[in-house]
Design a protein around this motif. Structure first.
Motif: not given
Length: 716
Positions: A362-391
């Motif tokens: 997103h806009a020059g960054h790679s933000i970490i988002y979270a989404v619940d495993t429900l069809p109507e769930a909305k994504a939420r931004a959690l961590v800014g910066g340029f991130n990858d390789d999540l565990l």
């Protein structure tokens, strides 16, 4: 009196020493080669430790060597735990007492096992596991601890018992090695890919059973590996990086992988997910109804679902990557966060299988988002910066990930998963939600701190302007270190590739903005129409319009920078680009004379010949809406070679023999044209590189040649 004088002298010495202690120097290529290149981290089963490989570069020896490191998840000093051999891609055993890794210490790229003492965080012994003639890569330990899965490029006709398959592949490799005839016969397309000819081989998945350790390397033997994906298909498919295209089920009895079985692979992005029993049996296609890409499967911890990334439009490699859930009991598929208009990149399941965390540009960054495993769930931004390789840690409370920026390469970070984060509808944070806040992150490795602490770098800044279609476009600027705002500085105007590979606050070893700026240049980059991170409509705008909106964005972005940054010398600017950026450099060459020089690396020059010499035909046929013989007008409209009569700007051409995305003939055609037109030009040719310049000394020559060319024509 003597006491007062002594105090004065001491104070003078301290004050005199302060500027020297604080003084930093510009970034150099040699500094960049000293940096350790941190690769994907892996968490121990108990969550206490993080293993990772870090690549050391030896510029004199012209080598890159990975070694395995470890760091406590809670933070603390990291340490190298395998030093006496190269060691890459560590993968934990389920019991946490061992881990697998890849090494070339004996007989090519093979799987090794390290015994691990969790108390001290040390390796006590290593054992070679495989000795397969076709070598190994990409190993995974099964959750039940019984098998290791890996990939190997084999001859598909070598299909029989495990022993027969091994003997057949070894024999055919030996025949090729000894034969004085190097000719090849092709009967279909995609006979070469990226930087190598396929030579009749296919990528297959193998499993090898884990034996009991008999003590020492000599006493560690295993069964012959068994081919899980026989047949004349790549299973898994080719990838230049990112998340694995295969995964074990939680019980270790099944593997899901990605494979394309379309008749003409060169025109198809129809990668499907297949499942196959580990103990043998026929594979089953579980995404056959989608004729676009389905990839990167990952089972939920409870075993009920397979999450994966899917595209909707066949033949379009830059369609939106959506997160989809496959219900293993019902076969139903559920799309997650459908209102989220950005690409889902690397992702990870929460331990309770109720949430997925994912990275998205997103806009020059790679933000970490979270989404619940429900069809109507909305994504939420959690961590800014340029991130990858999540565990995620076993308790689900902590994220572990890699982070980079324009001023520092990858290190490993952690962040809490708790908190509401920021509501995200289309990838951005909703306007007016000032009460929301992103979670703080903590660096747990500092492997490059010693090198970077002496370096002066200026953080990347962003700016925005009205570009093509009167839409907002984002640009970035990196100033030279110790800039004097009262002086004028030349410009390196860098155009990104892809074209769907945006610029941003990230690190690159191949086109490093800080290194470009260190020589006294202002570096400017524009995320023109076609760049991810601004919604799918913005990406799609480049389709069929390669020299249109993107060129307009680039020129307007440079105009904006010249107007708003008074230290820019608009009479000393050079345009540089690779891949699509190389195409745009060639397009700029025929459409403006505002630049003092141009650097065109691996660029498309002739759209007709580029179609006929590339391997991934789906790319050209989507972007130019057909072939040169059924949509010739569009190919000709955007072909730089047809504007050669306008070429005047001094141009450096860079191309490599093993570049099969954009064949070296494109560079030769451009250089020939420049020479015949009498335009000052030079060509840097690499016989041993592909689309990227990867060898350390070749990289050094690349930077030297590029910098010398720009210096020459900007009067630096």
């Amino acid at each position: 009196m003597r006491h007062s004088c002594l105090i004065f002298v001491l104070i003078f010495l301290v004050i005199s020493a302060l500027p020297l202690a604080a003084q930093k120097r510009p970034f150099t290529f040699e500094d960049m080669m000293k940096l350790k290149r941190v690769e994907e981290p892996v968490l121990s089963p108990d969550g206490r430790w993080v293993l990772f490989a870090a690549v050391d570069v030896d510029l004199v020896a012209n080598t890159k060597t990975p070694h395995v490191w470890i760091v406590p998840t809670a933070g603390g000093p990291e340490k190298e735990i395998i030093r006496d051999q190269d060691a890459d891609r560590p993968q934990w055993a389920p019991d946490g007492k061992r881990f697998a890794f890849i090494s070339t210490r004996q007989g090519g790229s093979q799987i090794w096992i390290a015994d691990f003492d969790s108390g001290s965080g040390a390796v006590t012994d290593t054992h070679k596991l495989t000795s397969i003639a076709t070598e190994t890569s990409g190993e995974l330990w099964s959750p039940d601890g019984k098998f290791i899965l890996f990939t190997s490029d084999v001859y598909p006709e070598c299909d029989g018992t495990p022993a027969q398959t091994a003997v057949c592949n070894a024999r055919k490799l030996d025949e090729v090695k000894k034969s004085k005839i190097k000719a090849q016969v092709f009967t279909r397309l995609l006979f070469r890919h990226w930087d190598a000819f396929k030579e009749g081989r296919r990528s297959h998945l193998f499993v090898v059973e884990i034996p009991t350790v008999g003590g020492g390397i000599g006493g560690f033997t295993s069964d012959v590996p068994r081919d899980l994906t026989p047949g004349d298909f790549d299973s898994p498919v080719f990838s230049v990086g990112g998340q694995d295209n295969y995964a074990f089920s939680p019980d270790g009895k099944e593997v899901c992988y990605t494979s394309n079985h379309d008749p003409v692979e060169a025109t198809s992005t129809n990668k499907d997910l297949w499942i196959v029993p580990v103990n043998g049996g026929a594979a089953k296609n579980i995404t056959a109804e989608n004729k676009a890409s389905d990839s990167t499967p990952l089972y939920s911890r409870d075993g009920n679902y397979i999450a994966y990334r899917a595209q909707a439009r066949p033949g379009y490699e830059s369609d939106r990557f959506r997160l989809v859930l496959f219900d293993r009991k019902t076969g139903e598929k559920t799309k997650l966060a459908e209102t989220f208009d950005q690409w889902a990149e690397s992702f990870a399941w929460s331990p309770d299988s109720k949430r997925i965390y994912f990275a998205s540009e997103h806009a020059g960054h790679s933000i970490i988002y979270a989404v619940d495993t429900l069809p109507e769930a909305k994504a939420r931004a959690l961590v800014g910066g340029f991130n990858d390789d999540l565990l995620l840690t076993p308790d689900g409370k902590t994220l572990v990930f890699t982070r980079a920026s324009a001023t520092a390469p990858n290190e490993i970070y952690t962040a809490d998963t708790t908190g509401e984060g920021c509501p995200a509808m289309t990838g951005d944070v909703d306007p007016g939600k000032e009460s929301c806040s992103l979670n703080a992150e903590r660096a747990i490795t500092h492997v490059n701190q010693a090198v970077l602490s002496d370096i002066s770098m200026v953080p990347m800044e962003s700016f925005s302007f009205r570009g093509a279609k009167n839409e907002e476009v984002e640009g970035f600027i990196v100033k030279p270190p110790d800039i004097d705002a009262g002086k004028k500085y030349p410009v390196k105007f860098v155009v990104h590739g892809g074209p769907e590979v945006p610029m941003g606050d990230e690190w690159s070893y191949r086109w490093n903005a800080e290194l470009f700026a260190a020589g006294g240049y202002v570096v400017i980059e524009i995320n023109f129409h076609g760049s991810p991170g601004y919604g799918q409509k913005f990406i799609d705008a480049i389709n069929g319009d390669w020299g249109g909106a993107p060129f307009e964005d680039l020129m307007k972005g440079l105009d904006y920078a010249e107007k708003h940054y008074p230290f820019i010398d608009k009479d000393r600017e050079c345009a540089l680009g690779a891949s699509y950026g190389g195409y745009m450099a060639n397009w700029i060459l025929g459409h403006t004379t505002r630049f003092k020089c141009i650097v065109s690396h691996d660029g498309m020059f002739n759209t007709d010949s580029a179609w006929g010499t590339t391997e991934e035909l789906w790319f050209n046929e989507w972007e130019f809406k057909g072939t040169p013989y059924n949509n010739r007008d569009l190919y000709r409209k955007w072909s730089p070679h047809l504007f050669a009569s306008n070429f005047k700007t001094p141009t450096l051409v860079v191309h490599s023999q093993k570049d099969y995305r954009l064949d070296v003939s494109e560079g030769f055609q451009l250089f020939t044209t420049l020479q015949r037109m009498g335009v000052p030009s030079k060509m840097l040719y690499f016989p041993d590189e592909g689309h990227w310049i990867l060898k350390p000394q070749n990289s050094q020559l690349w930077y030297q040649t590029v910098d010398d060319w720009v210096d020459q024509w900007t009067g630096k």
